[in-house]
Design an enzyme around this catalytic site. Structure first.
Site, PDB file in Angstrom:
ATOM      1  N   HIS A  49      -5.760 -13.494  -3.116  1.00 33.38           N
ATOM      2  CA  HIS A  49      -6.837 -13.049  -4.001  1.00 33.38           C
ATOM      3  C   HIS A  49      -6.674 -13.804  -5.312  1.00 33.38           C
ATOM      4  CE1 HIS A  49      -9.452 -10.523  -6.457  1.00 33.38           C
ATOM      5  NE2 HIS A  49      -8.482 -10.598  -7.365  1.00 33.38           N
TER       6      HIS A  49
ATOM      7  N   ASN B 276      -7.295 -12.399   4.373  1.00 35.94           N
ATOM      8  CA  ASN B 276      -7.539 -13.763   3.898  1.00 35.94           C
ATOM      9  C   ASN B 276      -6.466 -14.266   2.936  1.00 35.94           C
ATOM     10  OD1 ASN B 276      -8.323 -12.225   1.733  1.00 35.94           O
ATOM     11  ND2 ASN B 276     -10.316 -13.200   1.445  1.00 35.94           N
TER      12      ASN B 276
ATOM     13  N   LYS C 272      -1.319 -11.646  -0.156  1.00 36.69           N
ATOM     14  CA  LYS C 272      -1.629 -10.357   0.471  1.00 36.69           C
ATOM     15  C   LYS C 272      -0.672 -10.004   1.619  1.00 36.69           C
ATOM     16  CE  LYS C 272      -6.591 -10.557  -0.630  1.00 36.69           C
ATOM     17  NZ  LYS C 272      -7.956 -10.334  -0.083  1.00 36.69           N
TER      18      LYS C 272
ATOM     19  N   GLU D  11      -7.458  -7.661 -14.423  1.00 35.59           N
ATOM     20  CA  GLU D  11      -6.578  -7.624 -13.248  1.00 35.59           C
ATOM     21  C   GLU D  11      -5.121  -7.846 -13.639  1.00 35.59           C
ATOM     22  OE1 GLU D  11      -9.879  -8.882  -9.867  1.00 35.59           O
ATOM     23  OE2 GLU D  11      -8.389 -10.369 -10.443  1.00 35.59           O
TER      24      GLU D  11
ATOM     25  N   TYR E 130      -9.640  -2.433  -6.481  1.00 40.46           N
ATOM     26  CA  TYR E 130     -10.880  -2.946  -5.881  1.00 40.46           C
ATOM     27  C   TYR E 130     -12.072  -2.007  -6.125  1.00 40.46           C
ATOM     28  CZ  TYR E 130      -8.639  -6.825  -3.337  1.00 40.46           C
ATOM     29  OH  TYR E 130      -8.001  -8.005  -2.996  1.00 40.46           O
TER      30      TYR E 130
HETATM   31  P1  CMP Z   1     -10.699 -10.791  -2.315  1.00 40.44           P
HETATM   32  O1  CMP Z   1     -10.798 -12.111  -2.995  1.00 40.44           O
HETATM   33  O2  CMP Z   1      -9.393 -10.084  -2.392  1.00 40.44           O
HETATM   34  O3  CMP Z   1     -11.837  -9.814  -2.901  1.00 40.44           O
HETATM   35  C1  CMP Z   1     -12.406  -8.776  -2.153  1.00 40.44           C
HETATM   36  C2  CMP Z   1     -11.961  -8.791  -0.728  1.00 40.44           C
HETATM   37  O4  CMP Z   1     -12.765  -8.047   0.144  1.00 40.44           O
HETATM   38  C3  CMP Z   1     -12.035 -10.200  -0.202  1.00 40.44           C
HETATM   39  O5  CMP Z   1     -11.050 -10.995  -0.768  1.00 40.44           O
HETATM   40  C4  CMP Z   1     -11.917  -9.972   1.290  1.00 40.44           C
HETATM   41  O6  CMP Z   1     -10.571  -9.917   1.735  1.00 40.44           O
HETATM   42  C5  CMP Z   1     -12.547  -8.597   1.438  1.00 40.44           C
HETATM   43  N1  CMP Z   1     -13.821  -8.712   2.134  1.00 40.44           N
HETATM   44  C6  CMP Z   1     -14.938  -9.302   1.703  1.00 40.44           C
HETATM   45  N2  CMP Z   1     -15.910  -9.212   2.640  1.00 40.44           N
HETATM   46  C7  CMP Z   1     -15.360  -8.547   3.685  1.00 40.44           C
HETATM   47  C8  CMP Z   1     -15.855  -8.153   4.939  1.00 40.44           C
HETATM   48  N3  CMP Z   1     -17.111  -8.428   5.319  1.00 40.44           N
HETATM   49  N4  CMP Z   1     -15.021  -7.490   5.763  1.00 40.44           N
HETATM   50  C9  CMP Z   1     -13.750  -7.202   5.387  1.00 40.44           C
HETATM   51  N5  CMP Z   1     -13.231  -7.557   4.185  1.00 40.44           N
HETATM   52  C10 CMP Z   1     -14.026  -8.237   3.356  1.00 40.44           C
END
Ligand code: CMP
Length: 140
Positions: A117, A114, A11, A128, A51
């Site tokens: 993904h 984070n 990311k 995806e 998403y």
């Molecule tokens: P990802 O695995 O990319 O799938 C959905 C994403 O939403 C997740 O990783 C996080 O980066 C994001 N996400 C999930 N919960 C939250 C939250 N409470 N606040 C902000 N981002 C979130």
């Protein structure tokens, strides 16, 4: 064990910090092989489409803005049980809950930023992968 393909993203929080090689090394060390890869800068609309399943969530705006804020590495990973293996090496979505040695424990900044993904199942992986790659771009 079943040879599988999964979809993976490194990311914008990771491209910004110039740590994509470190993240990729963790994926490769976990037995995953890159069979397709490109560096893209997602538009907001592209991030919203990717998403879409989360569109009712309160964090949808923050998530799609973050994902369109800078370059992302999109890739297809192949390996035995690649979907589960990738999720294991990524660690929990919230880095505060991620196990030692996982990518998110080591590199993630927050639940939003984070670092990686990964698809959560075979159907999602198929969808995806198809969102970003045509069959001819998968060359592994
Ligand atoms: P990802 O695995 O990319 O799938 C959905 C994403 O939403 C997740 O990783 C996080 O980066 C994001 N996400 C999930 N919960 C939250 C939250 N409470 N606040 C902000 N981002 C979130």
């Amino acid at each position: 064990m079943a040879l599988e393909r999964t979809f993976s993203m490194i990311k914008p929080d990771a491209t910004r910090r110039n740590i994509t090689g470190k993240v990729l090394a963790k994926l490769e060390d976990a037995g995953l092989r890159v069979v397709a890869q490109k560096r893209i800068h997602m538009s907001l609309a592209q991030a919203e489409g990717f998403y879409a399943v989360h569109k009712e969530r309160p964090f949808f705006g923050e998530l799609t803005e973050m994902m369109s804020s800078g370059p992302t590495i999109v890739q297809v990973l192949e390996g035995d049980n690649a979907i589960a293996r990738n999720r294991e090496v990524m660690g929990a979505t919230n880095p505060a809950e991620a196990d030692e040695g996982t990518i998110r424990k080591e590199f993630a900044l927050s639940i939003g930023e984070n670092t990686v993904h990964g698809s959560d199942g075979p159907d999602t992986a198929k969808q995806e992968i198809a969102y970003f790659f045509s069959e001819t771009e998968i060359v592994g």
